[in-house]
Design an enzyme around this catalytic site. Structure first.
Site, PDB file in Angstrom:
ATOM      1  N   HIS A  86      69.041  14.610  -6.527  1.00  0.00           N
ATOM      2  CA  HIS A  86      67.502  14.393  -6.276  1.00  0.00           C
ATOM      3  C   HIS A  86      67.280  13.734  -5.061  1.00  0.00           C
ATOM      4  O   HIS A  86      66.219  12.857  -4.982  1.00  0.00           O
ATOM      5  CB  HIS A  86      67.716  12.791  -7.394  1.00  0.00           C
TER       6      HIS A  86
ATOM      7  N   GLY B 206      75.222  11.576  -7.628  1.00  0.00           N
ATOM      8  CA  GLY B 206      75.873  10.866  -6.366  1.00  0.00           C
ATOM      9  C   GLY B 206      77.201   9.187  -6.928  1.00  0.00           C
ATOM     10  O   GLY B 206      77.942   9.698  -6.442  1.00  0.00           O
ATOM     11  N   SER B 207      76.641   8.886  -8.511  1.00  0.00           N
ATOM     12  CA  SER B 207      77.693   7.589  -8.558  1.00  0.00           C
ATOM     13  C   SER B 207      78.911   8.115  -9.182  1.00  0.00           C
ATOM     14  O   SER B 207      80.029   7.575  -8.739  1.00  0.00           O
ATOM     15  CB  SER B 207      76.877   6.920  -9.620  1.00  0.00           C
TER      16      SER B 207
ATOM     17  N   CYS C 255      68.098   0.332  -6.754  1.00  0.00           N
ATOM     18  CA  CYS C 255      69.058  -0.296  -8.036  1.00  0.00           C
ATOM     19  C   CYS C 255      69.918  -1.925  -7.820  1.00  0.00           C
ATOM     20  O   CYS C 255      69.986  -2.386  -8.963  1.00  0.00           O
ATOM     21  CB  CYS C 255      70.395   0.001  -7.028  1.00  0.00           C
TER      22      CYS C 255
ATOM     23  N   THR D 144      80.358  20.769 -20.926  1.00  0.00           N
ATOM     24  CA  THR D 144      79.535  21.797 -20.436  1.00  0.00           C
ATOM     25  C   THR D 144      78.801  21.738 -19.201  1.00  0.00           C
ATOM     26  O   THR D 144      77.963  20.619 -19.261  1.00  0.00           O
ATOM     27  CB  THR D 144      78.659  22.399 -21.640  1.00  0.00           C
TER      28      THR D 144
ATOM     29  N   ASN E  80      71.646   3.545   2.662  1.00  0.00           N
ATOM     30  CA  ASN E  80      70.560   3.529   1.866  1.00  0.00           C
ATOM     31  C   ASN E  80      69.209   3.240   2.141  1.00  0.00           C
ATOM     32  O   ASN E  80      68.075   3.760   2.258  1.00  0.00           O
ATOM     33  CB  ASN E  80      71.028   3.606   0.606  1.00  0.00           C
TER      34      ASN E  80
ATOM     35  N   SER F  69      74.247  14.101  -3.820  1.00  0.00           N
ATOM     36  CA  SER F  69      73.258  14.070  -4.317  1.00  0.00           C
ATOM     37  C   SER F  69      72.162  15.043  -4.921  1.00  0.00           C
ATOM     38  O   SER F  69      70.647  14.541  -3.919  1.00  0.00           O
ATOM     39  CB  SER F  69      72.976  13.021  -5.493  1.00  0.00           C
TER      40      SER F  69
ATOM     41  N   GLN G  99      72.946  10.461   1.122  1.00  0.00           N
ATOM     42  CA  GLN G  99      71.700   9.686   2.045  1.00  0.00           C
ATOM     43  C   GLN G  99      71.370  11.212   3.131  1.00  0.00           C
ATOM     44  O   GLN G  99      70.623  11.023   3.962  1.00  0.00           O
ATOM     45  CB  GLN G  99      71.518   8.497   2.483  1.00  0.00           C
TER      46      GLN G  99
HETATM   47  C1  PLP Z   1      71.288   7.625  -4.472  1.00  0.00           C
HETATM   48  C2  PLP Z   1      71.993   6.854  -4.020  1.00  0.00           C
HETATM   49  C3  PLP Z   1      73.158   7.061  -5.144  1.00  0.00           C
HETATM   50  C4  PLP Z   1      73.609   7.032  -6.212  1.00  0.00           C
HETATM   51  O1  PLP Z   1      73.811   8.384  -7.002  1.00  0.00           O
HETATM   52  P1  PLP Z   1      72.642   9.008  -7.760  1.00  0.00           P
HETATM   53  O2  PLP Z   1      72.830  10.426  -8.134  1.00  0.00           O
HETATM   54  O3  PLP Z   1      71.475   8.431  -7.966  1.00  0.00           O
HETATM   55  O4  PLP Z   1      73.852   8.691  -8.683  1.00  0.00           O
HETATM   56  C5  PLP Z   1      74.444   6.643  -4.022  1.00  0.00           C
HETATM   57  N1  PLP Z   1      75.134   6.143  -2.589  1.00  0.00           N
HETATM   58  C6  PLP Z   1      73.818   6.593  -2.131  1.00  0.00           C
HETATM   59  C7  PLP Z   1      74.445   5.903  -0.741  1.00  0.00           C
HETATM   60  C8  PLP Z   1      72.762   6.972  -2.498  1.00  0.00           C
HETATM   61  O5  PLP Z   1      71.444   6.527  -1.777  1.00  0.00           O
END
Ligand code: PLP
Length: 394
Positions: free
Chosen positions: A200, A69-70, A323, A236, A150, A198, A178
Site C-alpha cells: 500500500h 510491512g509490519s 501510527c 491461504t 517514513n 508493503s 518507503q
Molecule cells: C508503513 C510502514 C511500515 C508498516 O507497513 P504495513 O504494511 O502498514 O504494516 C513499516 N515500515 C515503514 C518504514 C513504513 O512506512
C-alpha cells in the site's frame, strides 16, 4: 482536495485496482489445491513472485508473501535473533528512528535478554557507516537499518552499510517500505540479506507485502499452520492482493527515474517556499531524501491544529507517522534528530505524489504560511517568544 499523505498510504493505481478485481473474479482457487482451479491460482501466485523478485534483483525462491510491512519486519528480525541465539550471539544494531514495527520487536527481544544498540542518526537523519562499523561486536547477529525514513524521508547509505555487514559476517535487514517502488533497489549490489516491503506504499492494495530473505537464511515462523510459503508463513495466500501488488510494484519500478525527476522539483519548490516562514526548519537532510518528502518544524504552534486547519482548506498532511498520531508524545523520529519536545510538536509532513500540480504546490505554500501565522496569533508560547520572555530555538 490535495492529498499529501502518501507516506501513510497511497491511492491504488487503476492498474492495481483492475488487477485486483480481475483476480478476485477469475481466480478463486486455493493455490494449495491440486485440481486445475487451484493450480491456476498457484500459477499466477508464482508468476507474481517472479515479478516481485525481478524488481529487487532477487531470486523468486527468496520472496515470502506477508500481510504487509509490519509482519515482514517482525519475521526478519525474529528470524535473525533466533539464528544468532543458537550461536550465542545476542547483540543487534539498529537506529533510533526506525518504524515501530522494528523498534517494538527489538524491545521484545531486549526483554528476552538481547542487547540492542541504537545508532545515532544525527541532525541530518543519517546513519554514519563508520559508527555502525565501530558498533559491531563479536556477538552481533543482526544490523537492521531502514532504507528511507517514513517521517523525514532521509535515505540511508544502504550499500555501504550492507558492505560493512558483509565484511563482518553480520546479517543485514532493511525496512524498505518507503523505498520499494520509489528508489532503485538491488539486493545483490546493495548487500542486503533481508528486506521488507508493503504494497500500500506503492499504489497497491493494503494488507499485503513481502519479505526477501537471501538463500540459506532459515526463517522463523511468526504464523504457524499450513505449509504455505515453503512452510515459513502459514495461511491461504491473499492471491488477488499479491497479484495486484506485483503489478503495482512492476509499474512503480518502471517509473522511478521519471517520478524522481518530477517529484524532486516539486519537493524542492515546497521546501523553498516553506523556508520563508520565520522560525521554521526542514527536518532531515535536504539532498539525501525521498523525492516525495517534505517535513518541517514551525516554532510556537501545535502540529495537530495545523493539520486540522489545513484539512479544512482541503490539504491532507500529517504531523508525523500515522501510527503515532493520536498520542501526545512527539515523534520519536524528530526527537532522534535532536528536535526538542516543544519544537517537535509543531511538525508537518507533506508526502506528495506525481499527480500534485505546480499550482497545488503554490496553494500548499500559501495555505501553510497563512495557517502558521494564524495559529501563532493566539499561541501563548509564540507571544513569549516575540516578547523575549523565551528564546527562539529555530
Ligand atoms: C508503513 C510502514 C511500515 C508498516 O507497513 P504495513 O504494511 O502498514 O504494516 C513499516 N515500515 C515503514 C518504514 C513504513 O512506512
Amino acid at each position: 482536495m490535495i492529498y499529501a499523505d502518501n507516506a501513510a498510504t497511497t491511492k491504488m493505481s487503476e492498474l492495481a485496482i483492475n488487477t485486483l478485481i480481475n483476480t478476485v473474479r477469475e481466480v478463486y482457487g486455493n493455490p494449495s489445491s491440486l485440481h486445475s482451479t487451484g493450480q491456476k491460482a498457484k500459477k499466477i501466485l508464482e508468476d507474481a513472485r517472479v515479478d516481485v523478485a525481478s524488481v529487487i534483483n532477487a531470486n523468486f525462491k527468496e520472496i515470502y508473501f506477508t500481510s504487509g510491512g509490519s509482519e515482514a519486519d517482525n519475521q526478519a528480525i525474529i528470524s535473525a535473533a533466533r539464528l544468532g541465539e543458537k550461536k550465542g550471539k545476542k547483540h543487534i544494531i539498529s537506529s533510533a528512528f526506525e518504524h515501530h514495527a522494528v523498534l517494538h520487536t527489538l524491545n521484545k527481544l531486549e526483554k528476552e535478554g538481547f542487547d540492542i544498540t541504537l545508532l545515532d542518526v544525527h541532525e541530518n537523519g543519517l546513519v554514519v557507516p563508520e559508527e555502525l562499523e565501530a558498533a559491531i561486536r563479536e556477538d552481533t547477529c543482526l544490523v537492521t537499518i531502514m532504507f528511507a525514513n517514513n517521517e523525514i524521508g532521509t535515505i540511508q547509505p544502504i550499500r555501504e552499510i550492507g558492505a560493512i555487514c558483509r565484511k563482518h559476517g553480520v546479517l543485514f535487514h532493511t525496512d524498505a517500505v518507503q523505498a520499494a517502488g520509489h528508489l532503485h533497489i538491488d539486493v545483490e549490489k546493495d548487500n542486503i540479506d533481508m528486506l521488507s516491503a508493503s504494497s500500500h506504499k506503492f499504489n497497491g492494495p493494503k494488507g499485503v507485502g513481502f519479505l526477501y530473505a537471501k538463500k540459506g537464511i532459515a526463517l522463523t515462523n511468526i504464523i504457524e499452520g499450513g505449509a504455505q510459503e515453503k512452510g515459513k508463513r502459514a495461511g491461504t495466500e491473499n492471491v488477488p492482493g499479491i497479484v495486484s501488488m506485483a503489478a503495482a510494484l512492476k509499474d512503480a519500478a518502471s517509473r522511478i527515474d521519471e517520478h524522481k525527476e518530477i517529484l524532486s522539483k516539486k519537493r524542492d519548490r515546497l521546501i523553498e517556499g516553506l523556508k520563508e516562514i520565520p522560525h521554521s526548519a526542514l527536518n532531515g537532510d535536504d539532498k539525501n531524501r525521498l523525492p516525495s518528502n517534505v517535513n518541517f518544524c514551525f516554532e510556537g504552534i501545535e502540529g495537530e491544529s495545523l493539520l486540522l486547519l489545513l484539512d479544512n482548506k482541503g490539504i491532507q498532511a500529517s504531523s508525523g507517522s500515522a501510527c503515532t498520531s493520536g498520542s501526545l508524545d512527539p515523534s520519536h523520529v524528530l526527537l532522534a534528530i535532536g528536535r526538542v519536545h516543544d519544537v517537535a510538536h509543531g511538525s508537518l509532513r507533506l508526502s506528495i505524489n506525481e499527480e500534485v500540480t505546480d499550482d497545488e504546490i503554490e496553494t500548499i505554500i500559501k495555505d501553510v504560511k497563512e495557517v502558521v501565522e494564524y495559529l501563532r496569533g493566539f499561541s501563548p508560547v509564540w507571544r513569549e517568544l516575540v516578547n523575549g520572555e523565551r528564546e527562539y530555538i529555530l
